[in-house]
Design a protein around this motif. Structure first.
Motif, PDB file in Angstrom:
ATOM      1  N   ASP A  91      54.793  37.650 -35.732  1.00 55.80           N
ATOM      2  CA  ASP A  91      55.121  36.238 -36.491  1.00 55.80           C
ATOM      3  C   ASP A  91      56.544  35.844 -36.401  1.00 55.80           C
ATOM      4  OD1 ASP A  91      55.144  34.130 -38.272  1.00 55.80           O
ATOM      5  OD2 ASP A  91      54.660  34.939 -40.012  1.00 55.80           O
ATOM      6  N   PHE A  92      57.104  35.064 -35.510  1.00 52.53           N
ATOM      7  CA  PHE A  92      58.466  34.749 -35.246  1.00 52.53           C
ATOM      8  C   PHE A  92      58.802  33.779 -36.180  1.00 52.53           C
ATOM      9  CE2 PHE A  92      61.522  32.281 -33.193  1.00 52.53           C
ATOM     10  CZ  PHE A  92      62.633  32.950 -33.201  1.00 52.53           C
ATOM     11  N   ALA A  93      60.190  34.010 -36.762  1.00 54.02           N
ATOM     12  CA  ALA A  93      60.531  33.019 -37.769  1.00 54.02           C
ATOM     13  C   ALA A  93      59.431  33.000 -38.906  1.00 54.02           C
ATOM     14  CB  ALA A  93      60.945  31.454 -37.261  1.00 54.02           C
ATOM     15  N   ALA A  94      59.304  33.788 -39.481  1.00 56.71           N
ATOM     16  CA  ALA A  94      58.161  34.201 -40.444  1.00 56.71           C
ATOM     17  C   ALA A  94      58.147  33.287 -41.615  1.00 56.71           C
ATOM     18  CB  ALA A  94      57.561  35.736 -40.403  1.00 56.71           C
ATOM     19  N   GLY A  95      59.421  33.355 -42.296  1.00 59.40           N
ATOM     20  CA  GLY A  95      59.663  32.379 -43.454  1.00 59.40           C
ATOM     21  C   GLY A  95      58.709  33.307 -44.453  1.00 59.40           C
ATOM     22  N   THR A  96      57.529  32.623 -45.304  1.00 60.00           N
ATOM     23  CA  THR A  96      56.790  33.331 -46.152  1.00 60.00           C
ATOM     24  C   THR A  96      56.195  34.530 -45.639  1.00 60.00           C
ATOM     25  OG1 THR A  96      55.001  32.001 -45.855  1.00 60.00           O
ATOM     26  CG2 THR A  96      56.411  31.230 -47.368  1.00 60.00           C
ATOM     27  N   GLY A  97      56.051  34.546 -44.321  1.00 58.87           N
ATOM     28  CA  GLY A  97      55.022  35.556 -43.863  1.00 58.87           C
ATOM     29  C   GLY A  97      53.683  35.230 -43.734  1.00 58.87           C
ATOM     30  N   LEU A  98      53.217  33.997 -44.264  1.00 58.93           N
ATOM     31  CA  LEU A  98      51.775  33.492 -44.352  1.00 58.93           C
ATOM     32  C   LEU A  98      51.193  33.783 -42.921  1.00 58.93           C
ATOM     33  CD1 LEU A  98      50.772  30.360 -43.309  1.00 58.93           C
ATOM     34  CD2 LEU A  98      52.806  29.735 -44.629  1.00 58.93           C
ATOM     35  N   VAL A  99      51.474  33.515 -41.863  1.00 57.00           N
ATOM     36  CA  VAL A  99      51.166  33.794 -40.512  1.00 57.00           C
ATOM     37  C   VAL A  99      50.716  35.173 -40.343  1.00 57.00           C
ATOM     38  CG1 VAL A  99      51.242  33.260 -37.927  1.00 57.00           C
ATOM     39  CG2 VAL A  99      51.985  31.529 -39.485  1.00 57.00           C
ATOM     40  N   ALA A 100      51.676  36.103 -40.589  1.00 56.06           N
ATOM     41  CA  ALA A 100      51.384  37.474 -40.350  1.00 56.06           C
ATOM     42  C   ALA A 100      50.243  38.010 -41.359  1.00 56.06           C
ATOM     43  CB  ALA A 100      52.596  38.241 -40.554  1.00 56.06           C
ATOM     44  N   ILE A 101      50.326  37.334 -42.437  1.00 52.53           N
ATOM     45  CA  ILE A 101      49.437  37.934 -43.552  1.00 52.53           C
ATOM     46  C   ILE A 101      48.058  37.448 -43.039  1.00 52.53           C
ATOM     47  CG2 ILE A 101      48.635  37.357 -45.950  1.00 52.53           C
ATOM     48  CD1 ILE A 101      51.693  37.400 -46.378  1.00 52.53           C
ATOM     49  N   ALA A 102      47.867  35.960 -42.650  1.00 50.80           N
ATOM     50  CA  ALA A 102      46.699  35.313 -42.123  1.00 50.80           C
ATOM     51  C   ALA A 102      46.061  36.372 -40.851  1.00 50.80           C
ATOM     52  CB  ALA A 102      46.853  34.143 -41.678  1.00 50.80           C
ATOM     53  N   ALA A 103      46.996  36.699 -40.044  1.00 47.26           N
ATOM     54  CA  ALA A 103      46.615  37.479 -38.775  1.00 47.26           C
ATOM     55  C   ALA A 103      45.993  38.744 -39.317  1.00 47.26           C
ATOM     56  CB  ALA A 103      47.821  37.797 -37.923  1.00 47.26           C
ATOM     57  N   ARG A 104      46.726  39.650 -40.302  1.00 51.15           N
ATOM     58  CA  ARG A 104      46.098  40.895 -40.660  1.00 51.15           C
ATOM     59  C   ARG A 104      44.799  40.776 -41.529  1.00 51.15           C
ATOM     60  NH1 ARG A 104      46.283  45.479 -39.898  1.00 51.15           N
ATOM     61  NH2 ARG A 104      47.353  46.460 -41.850  1.00 51.15           N
ATOM     62  N   LEU A 105      44.452  39.576 -42.294  1.00 48.77           N
ATOM     63  CA  LEU A 105      43.246  39.295 -42.922  1.00 48.77           C
ATOM     64  C   LEU A 105      42.229  38.999 -42.036  1.00 48.77           C
ATOM     65  CD1 LEU A 105      44.607  37.157 -45.993  1.00 48.77           C
ATOM     66  CD2 LEU A 105      43.748  39.447 -46.210  1.00 48.77           C
ATOM     67  N   ALA A 106      42.733  38.475 -40.771  1.00 47.52           N
ATOM     68  CA  ALA A 106      41.773  37.997 -39.594  1.00 47.52           C
ATOM     69  C   ALA A 106      41.502  39.112 -38.711  1.00 47.52           C
ATOM     70  CB  ALA A 106      42.180  36.729 -38.854  1.00 47.52           C
ATOM     71  N   GLY A 107      41.907  40.475 -39.008  1.00 50.02           N
ATOM     72  CA  GLY A 107      41.760  41.583 -38.363  1.00 50.02           C
ATOM     73  C   GLY A 107      42.586  42.068 -37.300  1.00 50.02           C
ATOM     74  N   ALA A 108      43.935  41.467 -37.232  1.00 52.10           N
ATOM     75  CA  ALA A 108      44.748  42.157 -36.293  1.00 52.10           C
ATOM     76  C   ALA A 108      45.118  43.458 -36.727  1.00 52.10           C
ATOM     77  CB  ALA A 108      45.960  41.136 -36.695  1.00 52.10           C
TER      78      ALA A 108
END
Length: 227
Positions: A91-108
Motif C-alpha cells: 500500500d503506497f502512500a498509505a495514510g490511514t492504512g485503509l487499503v492495506a487493511i482492506a487487502a488483509r481482510l480480503a485475504g492477502a
C-alpha cells in the motif's frame, strides 16, 4: 507491526497517544467493513501536529482522513478479493492504512504500508489492530527501487501534486512492466496521466467539504499499464 504503547515514552508511543487524542473511531462511507481513527477537521489537527513536534511548515495530516482514492481502491478490493487473495500487497502512500487493511481482510498473505510520516505509522498500527489484522509498515522511501516481494501495489490519490506524480508514476510503471499488478485510485486529480491506464471500476465516494470542493467525488480505479 507492533502496536505502540501511548505511555512508553518512545517516539512511537508519543505518536500513538497523539493519534488517539486527536481522532475518533469512525467508518469510511464507502467502506463500512472498516473502522479507523479519523479526524473531522484539517486545520486544528495540523496546528496540533506542529505544536507537538515544535516545528512548522509540516505537510498536512493526510494520515487522519479516508481520502476518496484510497476508499475506492479498498472498495474494489472488497468487491474483488481474488485480486489480493494469497498475494503480497504493498500500500503506497498509505495514510490511514485503509487499503492495506482492506487487502488483509480480503485475504492477502502479507501487506506492507509505505509512508513517510511517523504519525501515519502510528495510525496504521492502531487501525490495523482495530480491524484485527497485521500490517507491516515503514517510513523508508522505496520509490525507485524494485519491490521483489510484491505481487500487487495499491495506491490512492498520488496524482494531486506534479512533483509527486512525476517521481512516482515512472517507478510504478516499471513495477507493472516487471509483472506487478498496480492499481491507482484517483478522483480526477490534475496530474493523473491521460494514457497508459485501464479503468477497472468507478465509485461515487461521499466526501467532506473539509477536504474536497464537493460532497461526492466520482473516483476511478485504474490498472497501470507497463511502459
Amino acid at each position: 507491526m507492533s502496536l505502540p504503547s501511548p505511555s512508553d515514552g518512545s517516539p512511537a508511543g508519543t505518536c500513538a497517544a497523539f493519534v488517539r487524542a486527536n481522532t475518533a473511531v469512525a467508518t469510511p462511507p464507502l467502506v463500512p467493513e472498516l473502522r479507523l481513527h479519523l479526524a473531522t477537521e484539517v486545520t486544528p489537527l495540523w496546528q496540533a501536529t506542529e505544536e507537538t513536534l515544535q516545528t512548522s511548515n509540516l505537510p498536512p495530516p493526510y494520515w487522519a482522513f479516508a481520502w476518496p482514492g484510497g476508499q475506492a481502491v479498498a472498495r474494489h478490493i472488497f468487491d474483488h478479493p481474488e485480486l489480493v487473495r494469497g498475494r503480497r500487497v504493498v500500500d503506497f502512500a498509505a495514510g490511514t492504512g485503509l487499503v492495506a487493511i482492506a487487502a488483509r481482510l480480503a485475504g492477502a498473505s502479507h501487506a506492507l504500508a509505505l509512508e513517510i510520516d511517523a504519525f501515519a505509522l502510528a495510525a496504521i498500527a492502531l487501525n490495523a489492530d482495530l480491524n484485527g489484522v497485521t500490517v507491516d509498515a515503514t517510513v523508508e522511501d522505496l520509490v525507485g527501487r524494485p519491490l521483489a516481494d510484491a505481487d500487487v501495489v495499491l495506491a490512492g490519490d498520488v496524482c494531486y501534486e506534479k512533483p509527486m506524480a512525476d517521481r512516482v508514476l515512472p517507478w510504478l510503471r516499471g513495477l507493472a512492466a516487471a509483472g506487478v499488478t498496480v492499481l491507482l485510485g484517483d478522483p480526477g486529480r490534475a496530474y493523473r496521466p491521460d494514457r497508459g491506464l485501464e479503468r477497472v471500476a468507478r465509485y461515487a465516494v461521499p466526501t467532506s467539504l473539509e477536504l474536497e470542493d464537493r460532497t461526492v467525488r466520482e473516483t476511478d480505479v485504474w490498472r497501470l499499464l507497463p511502459a
